[in-house]
Design a protein around this motif. Structure first.
Motif, PDB file in Angstrom:
ATOM      1  N   UNK A 198       0.838  -1.207   0.000  1.00 37.82           N
ATOM      2  CA  UNK A 198       0.000   0.000   0.000  1.00 37.82           C
ATOM      3  C   UNK A 198       0.870   1.254   0.000  1.00 37.82           C
ATOM      4  N   UNK A 199       2.127   1.108  -0.477  1.00 34.66           N
ATOM      5  CA  UNK A 199       3.075   2.211  -0.332  1.00 34.66           C
ATOM      6  C   UNK A 199       2.556   3.512  -0.948  1.00 34.66           C
ATOM      7  N   UNK A 200       2.108   3.457  -2.223  1.00 35.72           N
ATOM      8  CA  UNK A 200       1.708   4.702  -2.893  1.00 35.72           C
ATOM      9  C   UNK A 200       0.475   5.320  -2.243  1.00 35.72           C
ATOM     10  N   UNK A 201      -0.507   4.478  -1.965  1.00 32.22           N
ATOM     11  CA  UNK A 201      -1.750   5.043  -1.441  1.00 32.22           C
ATOM     12  C   UNK A 201      -1.516   5.602  -0.035  1.00 32.22           C
ATOM     13  N   UNK A 205      -2.225   9.431   1.047  1.00 32.90           N
ATOM     14  CA  UNK A 205      -3.045   9.692   2.231  1.00 32.90           C
ATOM     15  C   UNK A 205      -2.301  10.621   3.193  1.00 32.90           C
ATOM     16  N   UNK A 206      -1.012  10.343   3.399  1.00 32.59           N
ATOM     17  CA  UNK A 206      -0.234  11.180   4.323  1.00 32.59           C
ATOM     18  C   UNK A 206      -0.102  12.613   3.823  1.00 32.59           C
ATOM     19  N   UNK A 207       0.150  12.761   2.514  1.00 27.77           N
ATOM     20  CA  UNK A 207       0.251  14.115   1.957  1.00 27.77           C
ATOM     21  C   UNK A 207      -1.065  14.862   2.152  1.00 27.77           C
ATOM     22  N   UNK A 208      -2.146  14.151   1.908  1.00 29.18           N
ATOM     23  CA  UNK A 208      -3.457  14.755   2.047  1.00 29.18           C
ATOM     24  C   UNK A 208      -3.712  15.174   3.501  1.00 29.18           C
ATOM     25  N   UNK A 209      -3.347  14.310   4.434  1.00 25.29           N
ATOM     26  CA  UNK A 209      -3.515  14.627   5.859  1.00 25.29           C
ATOM     27  C   UNK A 209      -2.671  15.834   6.257  1.00 25.29           C
ATOM     28  N   UNK A 210      -1.454  15.902   5.721  1.00 25.38           N
ATOM     29  CA  UNK A 210      -0.560  17.011   6.084  1.00 25.38           C
ATOM     30  C   UNK A 210      -1.090  18.335   5.567  1.00 25.38           C
TER      31      UNK A 210
END
Lengths: 244, 199
Positions: A198-201, A205-210
């Motif tokens: 699930x590396x890319x997703x 997700x992390x970029x979106x959260x940040x």
């Protein structure tokens, strides 16, 4: 920690330069309803064209630049409506764009990696999102109308408003909770949740959260540093009038 | 370390021995703030009041108080305890301390033991990498099963204040603040099973 190449932002600072060195600036402009194609326009020019209070724009730009100390902020009562409008645009961005995007990424993550912990994460986010929605609705439907009514009253119009109901300082605590759970989500994804193709997703997700975290924090600071003191000032002024 | 000053309780009934240790260590180059105690009760009081790094104690003062010593140690796990021994003690009692100095040891040896025990823990960095202590795991289990601070305190026979301080440490070590976030952490780490999660 400065996020742009500018240590201080003045009315003469070119707005495009701010956005070039800190892409989050695009969000700030969006919340102010300013479009890109900035050419060489300075802060003063952009504000004049869009009818934005210079003081407000500079303060928010400094917040986006990582500044947290504002010894003497001086806002006019006329700025209050603009602040509310800015905050409403933030809310729209969270509920209509950011949270749905994060939710979709978590669903995708679950598809790649259906571990029980990921299913728990999905539920964690769902509960958290409901809390956030409730808080934002409370601001939209109670706090902002209350502030508008206060302004009306100060201007001598006669809105239906009762002072015993609540005072604006009551709602400061909500923010901490919202930011805490967002940071928990990041910690879980980065440190603890078992990975499985699930590396890319997970990265998306992390970029979106940040992105959300950054904007949400500034939104809270605008409420705590600018809106709440202004409204308290209006409340006190009205009480003084009332006592006379 | 906090400005490199070490806060040490010296718990020893004999004034001669107390003064001797303080005097000898004055030349060691260690920057020590001493708190003198002549009973275990006094040690308990000082730990509550002051930010103590280290306790050097004559084991005689804790004979028959082993339980209280255990409780005190579990309340603040960052404090090091060194036994100050004149003679041989039975091993179970000595096992309750992090180390010991003997009355016959040279001042250099004592100073190096102090240095060693203080440098073992650099609070911020190592706290983040340490796994949770047994006591913290007990608190975490109850917390994610849905108990309140007060209920946890009653169950573990500690004060609510201690529960809060354990919770602070758990958050500092894991980076997770909310109870629902900690629940996921506890499942990942196998501290609780999925079906014991509070719905």
């Amino acid at each position: 920690m400065r996020l742009t190449n500018y240590s201080t932002i003045t009315p003469d600072t070119p707005v495009a330069e701010l956005v070039l060195s800190n892409p989050y600036g695009t969000l700030m402009l969006e919340h102010f309803e300013v479009d890109l194609m900035l050419q060489e326009k300075t802060v003063a020019q952009v504000c004049a064209e869009a009818g934005i209070s210079l003081e407000l724009f500079l303060t928010v730009a400094q917040l986006f630049n990582g500044e947290h100390n504002f010894p003497n902020l001086k806002f006019q009562l006329t700025d209050v409506q603009q602040i509310i409008s800015y905050l409403k645009h933030c809310h729209y961005y969270y509920t209509e764009e950011k949270y749905p995007q994060i939710k979709a990424y978590i669903q995708l993550l679950k598809k790649f990696n259906p571990a029980p912990e990921i299913i728990m994460l999905e539920r964690f986010f769902q509960e958290y999102f409901n809390e956030v929605k409730e808080h934002l609705e409370y601001e939209n439907n109670s706090v902002f109308p209350y502030v508008t009514a206060l302004l009306d009253k100060l201007a001598g119009r006669n809105p239906q408003i009762s002072f015993s109901e609540y005072e604006v300082s009551d709602y400061k605590d909500h923010h901490d909770n919202i930011e805490e759970k967002l940071s928990d989500l990041k910690n879980l994804l980065i440190k603890y949740l078992p990975a499985q193709n699930d590396r890319q997703v997970r990265r998306k997700l992390l970029f979106s959260l940040s992105e959300l975290e950054f904007d949400l924090h500034i939104h809270s600071e605008i409420e705590d540093l600018i809106l709440v003191p202004l409204v308290e000032q209006i409340e006190n002024e009205l009480k003084r009038k009332h006592e006379k | 370390m906090r400005n490199s000053q070490i806060h040490i309780i010296l718990a020893e009934p004999s004034p001669i021995v107390q003064t001797g240790i303080v005097e000898l260590l004055a030349k060691s180059g260690l920057h020590i703030k001493w708190y003198e105690a002549d009973s275990f009760a006094e040690v308990q009081r000082l730990i509550k009041m002051e930010a103590i790094n280290l306790v050097i104690i004559n084991p005689q003062l804790v004979v028959n108080l082993e339980k209280s010593l255990q409780n005190l140690r579990s309340e603040d796990e960052n404090i090091h305890w060194i036994a100050l021994v004149y003679a041989m003690y039975d091993t179970p009692l000595m096992a309750m301390f992090d180390g010991s100095v003997h009355l016959g040891d040279s001042p250099e040896a004592i100073a190096s033991l102090i240095r060693h025990s203080i440098n073992e823990d650099k609070p911020e960095d190592s706290a983040n990498r340490q796994p949770l202590s047994e006591r913290e795991i007990d608190v975490l289990k109850l917390l994610v099963t849905g108990f309140s601070n007060k209920e946890i305190a009653d169950k573990l026979a500690i004060s609510t204040y201690t529960v809060i301080s354990h919770r602070k440490n758990i958050t500092q070590k894991t980076g997770i603040k909310s109870v629902s976030g900690l629940t996921i952490y506890a499942v990942v780490k196998g501290i609780i099973t999925l079906n014991s999660v509070a719905e």
